[in-house]
Structures are given as C-alpha cells and as structure tokens.
Design a protein around this motif. Structure first.
Motif, PDB file in Angstrom:
ATOM      1  N   THR A 125       0.763  -1.149  -0.705  1.00 56.98           N
ATOM      2  CA  THR A 125       0.315  -0.150   0.090  1.00 56.98           C
ATOM      3  C   THR A 125       0.596   0.990  -0.197  1.00 56.98           C
TER       4      THR A 125
ATOM      5  N   THR B  62       3.614   0.913  -0.929  1.00 64.11           N
ATOM      6  CA  THR B  62       4.455   1.751  -2.464  1.00 64.11           C
ATOM      7  C   THR B  62       3.696   2.278  -3.722  1.00 64.11           C
ATOM      8  N   ILE B  63       2.604   1.759  -3.583  1.00 60.22           N
ATOM      9  CA  ILE B  63       2.013   2.093  -4.476  1.00 60.22           C
ATOM     10  C   ILE B  63       1.449   3.627  -4.832  1.00 60.22           C
TER      11      ILE B  63
ATOM     12  N   LEU C 131       2.809   5.690  -2.760  1.00 59.48           N
ATOM     13  CA  LEU C 131       4.171   6.341  -3.365  1.00 59.48           C
ATOM     14  C   LEU C 131       4.637   6.704  -4.493  1.00 59.48           C
ATOM     15  N   PHE C 132       4.666   5.565  -5.028  1.00 55.80           N
ATOM     16  CA  PHE C 132       4.480   5.744  -6.609  1.00 55.80           C
ATOM     17  C   PHE C 132       3.629   6.766  -7.357  1.00 55.80           C
ATOM     18  N   PHE C 133       1.964   6.245  -6.754  1.00 53.02           N
ATOM     19  CA  PHE C 133       1.547   7.170  -7.352  1.00 53.02           C
ATOM     20  C   PHE C 133       1.983   9.092  -7.521  1.00 53.02           C
TER      21      PHE C 133
ATOM     22  N   LEU D 164       4.435  10.232  -6.861  1.00 55.88           N
ATOM     23  CA  LEU D 164       5.299  10.859  -6.882  1.00 55.88           C
ATOM     24  C   LEU D 164       4.854  11.290  -8.136  1.00 55.88           C
ATOM     25  N   ARG D 165       4.717  10.005  -8.934  1.00 57.37           N
ATOM     26  CA  ARG D 165       4.605  10.785 -10.580  1.00 57.37           C
ATOM     27  C   ARG D 165       3.297  12.097 -10.249  1.00 57.37           C
TER      28      ARG D 165
END
Length: 160
Positions: free
Chosen positions: A59, A61-62, A64-66, A68-69
């Motif tokens: 959760t 990781t996902i 943070l990825f979105f 930061l994107r």
C-alpha cells in the motif's frame, strides 16, 4: 486498466489468505494461541502479522509511486507540495527551537527515582525537548486546523 486488474486480483489473493488464517485461528481457539507461543501461534498469528506487513508495504509503495508520479507531471502541484512541506518544517523548527526547551529538570527525579522511558532508558533533557516540541507542534497544527474549519464555515455563511 491492466494494472487495475492485477491489483484487484492481488487484493483478492491477499484477502483469501487472510481469511484462511482467520478461520484457522477461530478453529483452534484463543487459549491454544495464548498458551503456546511457539507451535500454534507460529502457524496462526505470525503469518497474519507477516501478511499485514506485506499489505502495508504494498500500500505504501503504490501510494508513494502514484503521488510522486503526479507531482512529477504537474509543476503546480509540486510547488504546492513544496510550500506545504516547507511550512510544516517551519512549524517544527519553531516548536523545537522557539517554544520547547530543555530547562525542565524538575520531574526527572520523582520520589528519589529517575524517570525511565518504556524501553528502560532514562529521560534526558534532549528527550524532554523533543517531547515538548512534539506537543507544541500538535497544538499549533490543531489550532490551524480548527481555525481553517471555522474560517470556511464563517465565509460560507457570509457568502449566503
């Protein structure tokens, strides 16, 4: 769309695994888990904890990825996030250096005993300053949050 399907099936898989461990835990009962720290607890509680850690890690990781994107693709949002982080840092610095101090030595010794923290370490002036800064920061942010809600309500009433 493919990522959505993959995540949906991953959530389904993790839910089924958790459900299986949950029903197994219900089947053997609480007393078996409390009395046996190695055997049945290793087969019921420990896997659930590991599964919770895996779910939490995925959760985070996902998210943070979105986040930061999204920040990388929108310069205005990046600027707003930078301002917000800067203001939070400013509140933290004001709380630590301006409001909290380490002069509170009264209370370190209570009834002839040095106050110990939960981990057995002694309460030091630095730890006391961090605790004070955290409390002041909480108070400042709480006042700002309540003020924002009141401001929004009052301005909404005035506009009507």
């Amino acid at each position: 769309m493919v990522l959505h399907k993959v995540l949906k099936y991953l959530v389904l898989l993790l839910s089924l695994i958790a459900m299986a461990f949950f029903f197994y835990t219900l089947a053997i009962g609480d007393e078996a888990i409390e009395l046996n720290t190695g055997g049945s607890q290793a087969f019921t509680v420990s896997p659930l904890i590991v599964l919770a850690y895996i779910t939490l890690g995925l959760t985070i990781t996902i998210v943070l990825f979105f986040v930061l994107r999204g920040l990388a693709t929108d310069p205005a949002a990046l600027k707003k996030a930078g301002v917000s982080v800067g203001l939070l840092t400013l509140v933290a610095l004001i709380s630590y250096y301006g409001l909290a101090d380490d002069s509170n030595t009264v209370g370190f010794i209570e009834n002839g005993k040095i106050i110990e923290l939960d981990n057995g370490a002694q309460l030091t002036k630095g730890t006391s300053q961090w605790i004070g800064a955290s409390l002041y920061m909480f108070y400042i942010l709480a006042v700002v949050a309540v003020g924002t809600v009141v401001w929004a309500g009052v301005s909404k009433i005035i506009k009507k």
